[in-house]
Design a protein around this motif. Sequence first.
Motif, PDB file in Angstrom:
ATOM      1  N   GLY A 163       8.674  15.403  -8.304  1.00  0.00           N
ATOM      2  CA  GLY A 163       9.218  14.243  -7.270  1.00  0.00           C
ATOM      3  C   GLY A 163       8.264  14.513  -6.040  1.00  0.00           C
ATOM      4  O   GLY A 163       7.981  13.449  -5.422  1.00  0.00           O
ATOM      5  N   ASP A 164       8.095  15.548  -5.601  1.00  0.00           N
ATOM      6  CA  ASP A 164       7.592  15.496  -4.495  1.00  0.00           C
ATOM      7  C   ASP A 164       5.712  15.265  -4.758  1.00  0.00           C
ATOM      8  O   ASP A 164       5.122  14.332  -3.813  1.00  0.00           O
ATOM      9  CB  ASP A 164       7.135  17.207  -3.646  1.00  0.00           C
ATOM     10  N   LEU A 165       5.403  15.576  -5.779  1.00  0.00           N
ATOM     11  CA  LEU A 165       4.006  15.001  -6.219  1.00  0.00           C
ATOM     12  C   LEU A 165       3.986  13.722  -6.155  1.00  0.00           C
ATOM     13  O   LEU A 165       2.885  12.917  -5.551  1.00  0.00           O
ATOM     14  CB  LEU A 165       3.597  15.477  -7.478  1.00  0.00           C
ATOM     15  N   ASP A 166       4.782  12.993  -6.578  1.00  0.00           N
ATOM     16  CA  ASP A 166       4.904  11.517  -6.538  1.00  0.00           C
ATOM     17  C   ASP A 166       4.812  10.782  -5.313  1.00  0.00           C
ATOM     18  O   ASP A 166       3.884   9.870  -5.177  1.00  0.00           O
ATOM     19  CB  ASP A 166       6.216  11.001  -7.365  1.00  0.00           C
ATOM     20  N   LYS A 167       5.487  11.375  -4.594  1.00  0.00           N
ATOM     21  CA  LYS A 167       5.894  10.892  -3.092  1.00  0.00           C
ATOM     22  C   LYS A 167       4.425  11.038  -2.285  1.00  0.00           C
ATOM     23  O   LYS A 167       3.892  10.161  -1.502  1.00  0.00           O
ATOM     24  CB  LYS A 167       6.989  11.615  -2.179  1.00  0.00           C
ATOM     25  N   VAL A 168       3.951  12.516  -2.527  1.00  0.00           N
ATOM     26  CA  VAL A 168       2.633  12.710  -1.691  1.00  0.00           C
ATOM     27  C   VAL A 168       1.503  11.721  -2.224  1.00  0.00           C
ATOM     28  O   VAL A 168       0.827  11.246  -1.349  1.00  0.00           O
ATOM     29  CB  VAL A 168       2.471  14.303  -1.670  1.00  0.00           C
ATOM     30  N   VAL A 169       1.436  11.657  -3.565  1.00  0.00           N
ATOM     31  CA  VAL A 169       0.248  10.803  -4.049  1.00  0.00           C
ATOM     32  C   VAL A 169       0.501   9.445  -3.502  1.00  0.00           C
ATOM     33  O   VAL A 169      -0.578   8.689  -3.190  1.00  0.00           O
ATOM     34  CB  VAL A 169       0.200  10.856  -5.531  1.00  0.00           C
ATOM     35  N   ASN A 170       1.659   8.848  -3.686  1.00  0.00           N
ATOM     36  CA  ASN A 170       1.750   7.447  -3.264  1.00  0.00           C
ATOM     37  C   ASN A 170       1.493   7.432  -1.692  1.00  0.00           C
ATOM     38  O   ASN A 170       1.062   6.247  -1.217  1.00  0.00           O
ATOM     39  CB  ASN A 170       3.511   7.173  -3.552  1.00  0.00           C
ATOM     40  N   LEU A 171       1.998   8.429  -0.822  1.00  0.00           N
ATOM     41  CA  LEU A 171       1.581   8.408   0.535  1.00  0.00           C
ATOM     42  C   LEU A 171      -0.009   8.205   0.665  1.00  0.00           C
ATOM     43  O   LEU A 171      -0.143   7.403   1.627  1.00  0.00           O
ATOM     44  CB  LEU A 171       2.293   9.406   1.343  1.00  0.00           C
ATOM     45  N   LEU A 172      -0.656   9.229   0.068  1.00  0.00           N
ATOM     46  CA  LEU A 172      -2.075   9.216   0.181  1.00  0.00           C
ATOM     47  C   LEU A 172      -2.779   7.981  -0.228  1.00  0.00           C
ATOM     48  O   LEU A 172      -3.671   7.209   0.578  1.00  0.00           O
ATOM     49  CB  LEU A 172      -2.774  10.464  -0.810  1.00  0.00           C
ATOM     50  N   LEU A 173      -2.331   7.472  -1.282  1.00  0.00           N
ATOM     51  CA  LEU A 173      -2.604   5.716  -1.674  1.00  0.00           C
ATOM     52  C   LEU A 173      -2.427   4.907  -0.925  1.00  0.00           C
ATOM     53  O   LEU A 173      -3.215   3.924  -0.389  1.00  0.00           O
ATOM     54  CB  LEU A 173      -2.260   5.541  -3.241  1.00  0.00           C
ATOM     55  N   SER A 174      -1.036   5.095  -0.254  1.00  0.00           N
ATOM     56  CA  SER A 174      -0.756   3.846   0.848  1.00  0.00           C
ATOM     57  C   SER A 174      -1.601   4.032   1.981  1.00  0.00           C
ATOM     58  O   SER A 174      -2.147   2.896   2.528  1.00  0.00           O
ATOM     59  CB  SER A 174       0.707   4.141   1.123  1.00  0.00           C
ATOM     60  N   LEU A 175      -1.879   5.350   2.581  1.00  0.00           N
ATOM     61  CA  LEU A 175      -2.329   5.482   3.773  1.00  0.00           C
ATOM     62  C   LEU A 175      -3.845   5.239   3.472  1.00  0.00           C
ATOM     63  O   LEU A 175      -4.339   4.369   4.492  1.00  0.00           O
ATOM     64  CB  LEU A 175      -2.344   6.809   4.445  1.00  0.00           C
ATOM     65  N   SER A 176      -4.528   5.416   2.543  1.00  0.00           N
ATOM     66  CA  SER A 176      -5.951   5.229   2.142  1.00  0.00           C
ATOM     67  C   SER A 176      -6.159   3.597   2.159  1.00  0.00           C
ATOM     68  O   SER A 176      -7.273   3.248   2.742  1.00  0.00           O
ATOM     69  CB  SER A 176      -6.543   5.941   1.067  1.00  0.00           C
ATOM     70  N   GLY A 177      -5.249   2.875   1.379  1.00  0.00           N
ATOM     71  CA  GLY A 177      -5.281   1.469   1.439  1.00  0.00           C
ATOM     72  C   GLY A 177      -5.308   0.998   2.541  1.00  0.00           C
ATOM     73  O   GLY A 177      -5.993   0.132   2.837  1.00  0.00           O
ATOM     74  N   ARG A 178      -4.458   1.275   3.578  1.00  0.00           N
ATOM     75  CA  ARG A 178      -3.860   0.736   5.044  1.00  0.00           C
ATOM     76  C   ARG A 178      -5.445   0.955   5.874  1.00  0.00           C
ATOM     77  O   ARG A 178      -5.770   0.178   6.574  1.00  0.00           O
ATOM     78  CB  ARG A 178      -2.830   1.262   5.491  1.00  0.00           C
ATOM     79  N   LEU A 179      -5.783   2.275   5.681  1.00  0.00           N
ATOM     80  CA  LEU A 179      -7.140   2.479   6.569  1.00  0.00           C
ATOM     81  C   LEU A 179      -8.067   1.663   5.938  1.00  0.00           C
ATOM     82  O   LEU A 179      -9.291   1.152   6.886  1.00  0.00           O
ATOM     83  CB  LEU A 179      -7.489   3.793   6.380  1.00  0.00           C
ATOM     84  N   ALA A 180      -8.394   1.364   4.680  1.00  0.00           N
ATOM     85  CA  ALA A 180      -9.617   0.711   4.194  1.00  0.00           C
ATOM     86  C   ALA A 180      -9.357  -0.745   4.728  1.00  0.00           C
ATOM     87  O   ALA A 180     -10.399  -1.457   5.311  1.00  0.00           O
ATOM     88  CB  ALA A 180      -9.664   0.739   2.752  1.00  0.00           C
ATOM     89  N   ARG A 181      -8.069  -1.210   4.889  1.00  0.00           N
ATOM     90  CA  ARG A 181      -7.936  -2.601   5.287  1.00  0.00           C
ATOM     91  C   ARG A 181      -8.339  -2.807   6.564  1.00  0.00           C
ATOM     92  O   ARG A 181      -8.882  -3.961   7.062  1.00  0.00           O
ATOM     93  CB  ARG A 181      -6.594  -3.058   5.131  1.00  0.00           C
ATOM     94  N   VAL A 182      -7.875  -1.858   7.458  1.00  0.00           N
ATOM     95  CA  VAL A 182      -8.164  -1.884   8.923  1.00  0.00           C
ATOM     96  C   VAL A 182      -9.693  -1.943   9.186  1.00  0.00           C
ATOM     97  O   VAL A 182     -10.362  -2.481  10.128  1.00  0.00           O
ATOM     98  CB  VAL A 182      -7.459  -0.821   9.515  1.00  0.00           C
ATOM     99  N   GLU A 183     -10.309  -1.001   8.389  1.00  0.00           N
ATOM    100  CA  GLU A 183     -11.731  -0.673   8.513  1.00  0.00           C
ATOM    101  C   GLU A 183     -12.548  -2.136   8.130  1.00  0.00           C
ATOM    102  O   GLU A 183     -13.402  -2.516   8.800  1.00  0.00           O
ATOM    103  CB  GLU A 183     -12.261   0.483   7.655  1.00  0.00           C
ATOM    104  N   THR A 184     -12.021  -2.775   7.036  1.00  0.00           N
ATOM    105  CA  THR A 184     -12.632  -3.933   6.755  1.00  0.00           C
ATOM    106  C   THR A 184     -12.356  -4.950   7.708  1.00  0.00           C
ATOM    107  O   THR A 184     -13.270  -5.689   8.140  1.00  0.00           O
ATOM    108  CB  THR A 184     -12.042  -4.468   5.272  1.00  0.00           C
ATOM    109  N   ALA A 185     -11.002  -5.011   8.256  1.00  0.00           N
ATOM    110  CA  ALA A 185     -10.855  -5.982   9.460  1.00  0.00           C
ATOM    111  C   ALA A 185     -11.847  -5.663  10.646  1.00  0.00           C
ATOM    112  O   ALA A 185     -12.446  -6.574  11.395  1.00  0.00           O
ATOM    113  CB  ALA A 185      -9.588  -6.013   9.790  1.00  0.00           C
ATOM    114  N   LEU A 186     -12.012  -4.225  11.003  1.00  0.00           N
ATOM    115  CA  LEU A 186     -12.949  -3.821  12.080  1.00  0.00           C
ATOM    116  C   LEU A 186     -14.411  -4.458  11.721  1.00  0.00           C
ATOM    117  O   LEU A 186     -14.783  -4.968  12.799  1.00  0.00           O
ATOM    118  CB  LEU A 186     -13.121  -2.489  12.278  1.00  0.00           C
ATOM    119  N   ASP A 187     -14.692  -4.222  10.373  1.00  0.00           N
ATOM    120  CA  ASP A 187     -16.146  -4.874  10.189  1.00  0.00           C
ATOM    121  C   ASP A 187     -16.335  -6.397  10.228  1.00  0.00           C
ATOM    122  O   ASP A 187     -17.201  -6.645  10.483  1.00  0.00           O
ATOM    123  CB  ASP A 187     -16.507  -4.183   8.636  1.00  0.00           C
ATOM    124  N   SER A 188     -15.321  -6.954  10.096  1.00  0.00           N
ATOM    125  CA  SER A 188     -15.323  -8.422   9.835  1.00  0.00           C
ATOM    126  C   SER A 188     -15.161  -9.029  11.347  1.00  0.00           C
ATOM    127  O   SER A 188     -15.310 -10.238  11.471  1.00  0.00           O
ATOM    128  CB  SER A 188     -14.355  -9.017   9.138  1.00  0.00           C
TER     129      SER A 188
END
Length: 118
Positions: free
Chosen positions: A1-26
């Motif tokens: 269960g913890d593995l699920d939560k941590v992996v989902n957290l990592l994916l969520s944060l990396s996705g959000r960071l990528a969107r912010v970086e794309t917004a900055l670049d644009s």
Amino acid sequence: GDLDKVVNLLLSLSGRLARVETALDSLGPHAPAEDKMALQEKQRLLAEQLEDAKELKEHVGRREEVVGAMVARYLPTEHLQDYQHFVKMKSALIAEQRELEEKIKLGQEQLRCLRESL
């Protein structure tokens, strides 16, 4: 269960960071300074949170090793191999599921935009 939560957290944060970086670049050269500063602050916070999440994943990994050693004492070799395969594949499947969900959302959004443009 913890593995699920941590992996989902990592994916969520990396996705959000990528969107912010794309917004900055644009942002164009004439974008308001406060917009750029707000995005840079969000980028900094997300990068810190991502590092924290990576530390959590390392902690879960260490705990997984301890649990695996205990399980190894009680399971026959064939069942132990099944358990190890399950644990290894679980995070890969979570990542794949998340990627597919994102693709579905993107496809639905594109379809909605196409319908609206017609």
